[in-house]
Design an enzyme around this catalytic site. Sequence first.
Site, mmCIF file in Angstrom:
data_model
loop_
_atom_site.group_PDB
_atom_site.id
_atom_site.type_symbol
_atom_site.label_atom_id
_atom_site.label_comp_id
_atom_site.label_asym_id
_atom_site.label_seq_id
_atom_site.Cartn_x
_atom_site.Cartn_y
_atom_site.Cartn_z
ATOM 1 N N LYS A 37 0.850 -1.198 0.000
ATOM 2 C CA LYS A 37 0.000 0.000 0.000
ATOM 3 C C LYS A 37 0.881 1.240 0.000
ATOM 4 C CE LYS A 37 -1.972 2.056 3.595
ATOM 5 N NZ LYS A 37 -2.203 3.500 3.704
ATOM 6 N N ASP A 64 -3.292 4.258 -2.196
ATOM 7 C CA ASP A 64 -4.163 4.847 -1.165
ATOM 8 C C ASP A 64 -4.044 6.367 -1.234
ATOM 9 O OD1 ASP A 64 -5.600 5.384 1.168
ATOM 10 O OD2 ASP A 64 -3.938 4.846 2.499
ATOM 11 N N LYS A 66 -6.817 8.351 -1.818
ATOM 12 C CA LYS A 66 -8.090 8.907 -1.324
ATOM 13 C C LYS A 66 -8.544 10.126 -2.122
ATOM 14 C CE LYS A 66 -7.493 7.410 3.518
ATOM 15 N NZ LYS A 66 -6.082 7.006 3.579
ATOM 16 N N ASP A 69 -12.823 14.945 -5.179
ATOM 17 C CA ASP A 69 -12.856 16.183 -5.975
ATOM 18 C C ASP A 69 -14.100 16.111 -6.849
ATOM 19 O OD1 ASP A 69 -11.974 18.527 -7.451
ATOM 20 O OD2 ASP A 69 -9.937 18.015 -6.812
ATOM 21 N N THR A 124 -11.371 6.846 10.455
ATOM 22 C CA THR A 124 -11.477 6.313 11.825
ATOM 23 C C THR A 124 -10.919 7.292 12.860
ATOM 24 O OG1 THR A 124 -9.487 5.069 11.355
ATOM 25 C CG2 THR A 124 -11.552 3.847 11.323
ATOM 26 N N ARG A 215 3.453 -1.066 10.472
ATOM 27 C CA ARG A 215 4.602 -1.215 11.364
ATOM 28 C C ARG A 215 4.862 -2.609 11.917
ATOM 29 N NH1 ARG A 215 2.589 4.133 14.243
ATOM 30 N NH2 ARG A 215 0.683 3.185 13.420
HETATM 31 O O1 C5P Z 1 1.558 0.867 10.849
HETATM 32 P P1 C5P Z 1 0.088 0.566 10.826
HETATM 33 O O2 C5P Z 1 -0.259 -0.893 10.728
HETATM 34 O O3 C5P Z 1 -0.662 1.261 11.944
HETATM 35 O O4 C5P Z 1 -0.391 1.240 9.454
HETATM 36 C C1 C5P Z 1 -1.739 1.238 9.075
HETATM 37 C C2 C5P Z 1 -1.910 1.915 7.752
HETATM 38 O O5 C5P Z 1 -3.298 2.005 7.485
HETATM 39 C C3 C5P Z 1 -1.358 3.339 7.671
HETATM 40 O O6 C5P Z 1 -0.954 3.575 6.320
HETATM 41 C C4 C5P Z 1 -2.561 4.187 8.010
HETATM 42 O O7 C5P Z 1 -2.500 5.460 7.429
HETATM 43 C C5 C5P Z 1 -3.691 3.370 7.377
HETATM 44 N N1 C5P Z 1 -4.997 3.579 7.971
HETATM 45 C C6 C5P Z 1 -5.252 3.360 9.304
HETATM 46 N N2 C5P Z 1 -6.506 3.592 9.793
HETATM 47 C C7 C5P Z 1 -7.472 4.012 8.978
HETATM 48 C C8 C5P Z 1 -7.225 4.222 7.639
HETATM 49 C C9 C5P Z 1 -5.948 3.989 7.157
HETATM 50 O O8 C5P Z 1 -4.390 2.964 10.052
HETATM 51 N N3 C5P Z 1 -8.664 4.182 9.454
#
Ligand code: C5P
Length: 238
Positions: A37, A64, A66, A69, A124, A215
């Site tokens: 992603k 991603d 998003k 527009d 979220t 992560r």
């Molecule tokens: O490192 P981690 O697993 O927290 O990364 C989650 C990914 O999903 C990040 O790119 C974050 O921006 C994205 N994301 C999220 N929660 C959302 C929408 C997207 O964590 N509601």
Amino acid sequence: MTKLHPHERTFVALDTSDLAQALALANALSGHVGGIKLGKQFFTACGPKGIEAVTNCGMPVFLDLKFHDIPNTVAAAIKASLVFSPYMVNVHACGGETMMRAAAQSAEEAGQDRPLIIGVTVLTSMDESDLKGTGVESSVSDQVLRLASLSQFSGLDGVVCSAREVEDLREHLGEDFKLVVPGIRPDWAQKNDQKRIVTPAAAISIGADYLVIGRPITHAKDPVEAADKIAAEIAAGI
Ligand code: C5P
């Protein structure tokens, strides 16, 4: 629900501005996860050439970005993205039916290689009082269902949602509507800044199609081992 191999469920979020680091991870993880992603940080820092370079690693890419527009601009952005043959691209569902239809129609130009067009419902990071501040009086869950239903009606393939919304959306929108779920943490990983987390296997068992995991894989000592462990947990349902 989609029949996918356990390792194909995971899209690794490469949230970095460093192209070399992204390429090293994308190459190492090839075959161990379903895809990569790439979001606004990576795109803003590394540009289309960065996306092209990661795409050349050979894994499916979820762009991603998003988009939100006017319909003509979103359709043009989706069209411009087709040069990368992305697997998934997303747009904000609150852009409305006409915008989403334009996005879906634009994707059709790729024919068989058409990317999945995924809607973003309520971020979220927003709670009910944030929604109220934007003039939306519904609860978060009602607004998520409303926007997810509108996404489906407008021809999108699925939505990004939190694990807490998966069961409700699956029940209302059927088996074929793709649910893409971030906020995933294996038991052995740090929570970081994620608050409402579920394990990979739990997310799949309640009906998620794809997991977005950053992560726990990218910051692991051994990212490949972490990805394999996640796939094994999904396969075992633990
Ligand atoms: O490192 P981690 O697993 O927290 O990364 C989650 C990914 O999903 C990040 O790119 C974050 O921006 C994205 N994301 C999220 N929660 C959302 C929408 C997207 O964590 N509601």
